[in-house]
Design a protein around this motif. Structure first.
Motif, mmCIF file in Angstrom:
data_model
loop_
_atom_site.group_PDB
_atom_site.id
_atom_site.type_symbol
_atom_site.label_atom_id
_atom_site.label_comp_id
_atom_site.label_asym_id
_atom_site.label_seq_id
_atom_site.Cartn_x
_atom_site.Cartn_y
_atom_site.Cartn_z
ATOM 1 N N PRO A 268 0.834 -1.205 0.000
ATOM 2 C CA PRO A 268 0.000 0.000 0.000
ATOM 3 C C PRO A 268 0.869 1.255 0.000
ATOM 4 O O PRO A 268 1.796 1.388 0.802
ATOM 5 N N SER A 269 0.541 2.185 -0.899
ATOM 6 C CA SER A 269 1.375 3.376 -1.061
ATOM 7 C C SER A 269 0.539 4.581 -1.460
ATOM 8 O O SER A 269 -0.584 4.449 -1.953
ATOM 9 N N SER A 270 1.133 5.745 -1.256
ATOM 10 C CA SER A 270 0.588 7.000 -1.753
ATOM 11 C C SER A 270 1.479 7.459 -2.898
ATOM 12 O O SER A 270 2.711 7.523 -2.755
ATOM 13 N N THR A 277 -2.171 13.367 -6.283
ATOM 14 C CA THR A 277 -1.870 12.253 -5.392
ATOM 15 C C THR A 277 -3.046 11.285 -5.344
ATOM 16 O O THR A 277 -4.205 11.695 -5.315
ATOM 17 N N SER A 279 -3.979 6.873 -3.938
ATOM 18 C CA SER A 279 -3.521 5.689 -3.199
ATOM 19 C C SER A 279 -3.627 4.459 -4.085
ATOM 20 O O SER A 279 -4.584 4.316 -4.862
ATOM 21 N N THR A 317 3.196 2.847 3.115
ATOM 22 C CA THR A 317 2.623 3.088 4.438
ATOM 23 C C THR A 317 3.611 2.781 5.557
ATOM 24 O O THR A 317 3.403 3.192 6.698
#
Length: 376
Positions: A268-270, A277, A279, A317
């Motif tokens: 999981p990342s931004s 932006t 997710s 995350t």
């Protein structure tokens, strides 16, 4: 032949028993055997570049009793999948291979030292619906030599996926060994009877005191060539306590486990691009070359290549950060909407590994920026 004794020698038997009995009463502590900590095993990879696509290649030089000539089969070293996927041509007799499956009777058969089972499945590979490759085959087992004369290991009983056919998104049959893949992530290839295949490195015992897993060194750009340059020591098999400590410089990203699928390699990342932006789960994938894919759920339907000088950054995350800029020759990136493209995750291509080290053990996904490591 059973040995016979002369009668005169029978007189010595009671004495022998007595001596053994006396000796048995005098017990001594067995010596303490100290098994030294093993040294990690290193393997090299071939670094190839066609001018547009970079690849990491790992050779397989023996499968079962079959020695593979001309340097072996060249498999794509793939952090984005789990399990060795190998064309049956050259491994099994041609009479066993048809376009609809393998020709044998029963639950399994062993030919050329390869045990092939009746368990079948179809695998799909691709970043989105426009790039799907389907591969059809069976569960198999064999002793496999990974590597070549420059350095190799042997896994004595490796489960792998042996295929009889691979087709592209337009159902065109691909050539022999076109889709041979060496998947090293902890994801499984599952079969109906709860059998599974995962990374070949999972079946290699690194030795006493070492944890199963591997490190992939920062690749850089100087060794990539059209024909593929052999680079020693790119892979380290067997992780030390120092590798897994908080001071090693790696940022730990815990993977999720799914029954029948193994440990999911998505993090999981931004993600930010051109000041926008979103997710997304991210896959760091040596098996994807040429382009990275951003799966933005708010993007219009049309898949679009981002312009030169676009900046992309991501933060997992767990605190790992990575950024890059698209140039005229590197880091090409598409952005698309996963709801229409079919892409399930953002895919960071092999370009990521040019400037980052990577470590994987069975339940964790780790990545490290070399620059950050040097600043610790």
């Amino acid at each position: 032949m059973r040995k016979r004794y002369l009668a005169k020698n029978l007189l010595s038997i009671p004495v022998l028993f007595l001596l053994l009995a006396i000796a048995a009463c005098k017990k001594e502590k067995p010596p303490v055997v100290v098994i030294p900590i093993a040294t990690p095993t290193t393997l090299g990879l071939y670094e190839a570049d066609s001018g547009e696509y970079k690849e990491l290649i790992i050779p397989i030089t023996q499968v079962g009793t079959q020695n593979i000539p001309n340097g072996g089969y060249s498999l794509v070293f793939d952090t984005g999948s789990g399990g060795m996927v190998l064309d049956a041509q050259g491994i099994l007799p041609a009479s066993m291979i048809t376009s609809n499956g393998f020709n044998f009777a029963g639950d399994s058969t062993t030919v050329n030292g390869v045990t092939i089972t009746s368990q079948t499945t179809m695998l799909e590979y691709g970043a989105d619906d426009n790039s799907i490759t389907k591969v059809y085959g069976n569960l198999a087992f064999a002793a496999v030599t990974i590597g070549d004369q420059n350095g190799s290991i042997i896994v004595k009983r490796l489960p792998f996926f042996i295929y009889y056919k691979a087709v592209d998104v337009n159902n065109n049959v691909l050539g022999a060994h076109f889709f041979d893949t060496f998947g090293v992530c902890s994801e499984y290839i599952g079969f109906p009877d709860n059998e599974y295949i995962t990374s070949p490195f999972s079946y290699f015992d690194p030795g006493n005191g070492l944890t199963r897993g591997f490190k992939l060194a920062e690749l850089g750009t100087s060794n990539f060539s059209f024909d593929g340059t052999y680079v020693p020591g790119v892979i380290t098999l067997g992780l030390t306590s120092a590798d897994l400590s908080s001071s090693s410089g790696f940022v730990m990203n815990k993977m999720s486990y799914y029954a029948g699928e193994g440990y999911d390699p998505f993090i999981p990342s931004s993600i930010t691009y051109n000041s926008k932006t979103f997710s997304s789960d991210v896959l760091f994938d040596t098996g994807t070359s040429g382009y990275s894919y951003l799966e933005d759920p708010t993007w219009p339907d049309t898949t679009t290549q981002l312009a030169t000088n676009s900046n992309i950054s991501l933060a997992t995350t767990s605190g790992f950060n990575y950024s890059y800029t698209i140039t005229q020759t590197d880091n090409f990136t598409y952005v698309e909407n996963p709801n229409t493209s079919g892409g399930e995750f953002t895919d960071m291509s092999i370009e990521f590994f040019l400037t980052n080290e990577y470590l994987l053990l069975p339940t964790f996904h780790l990545a490290r920026s070399l620059r950050c490591h040097l600043n610790i």
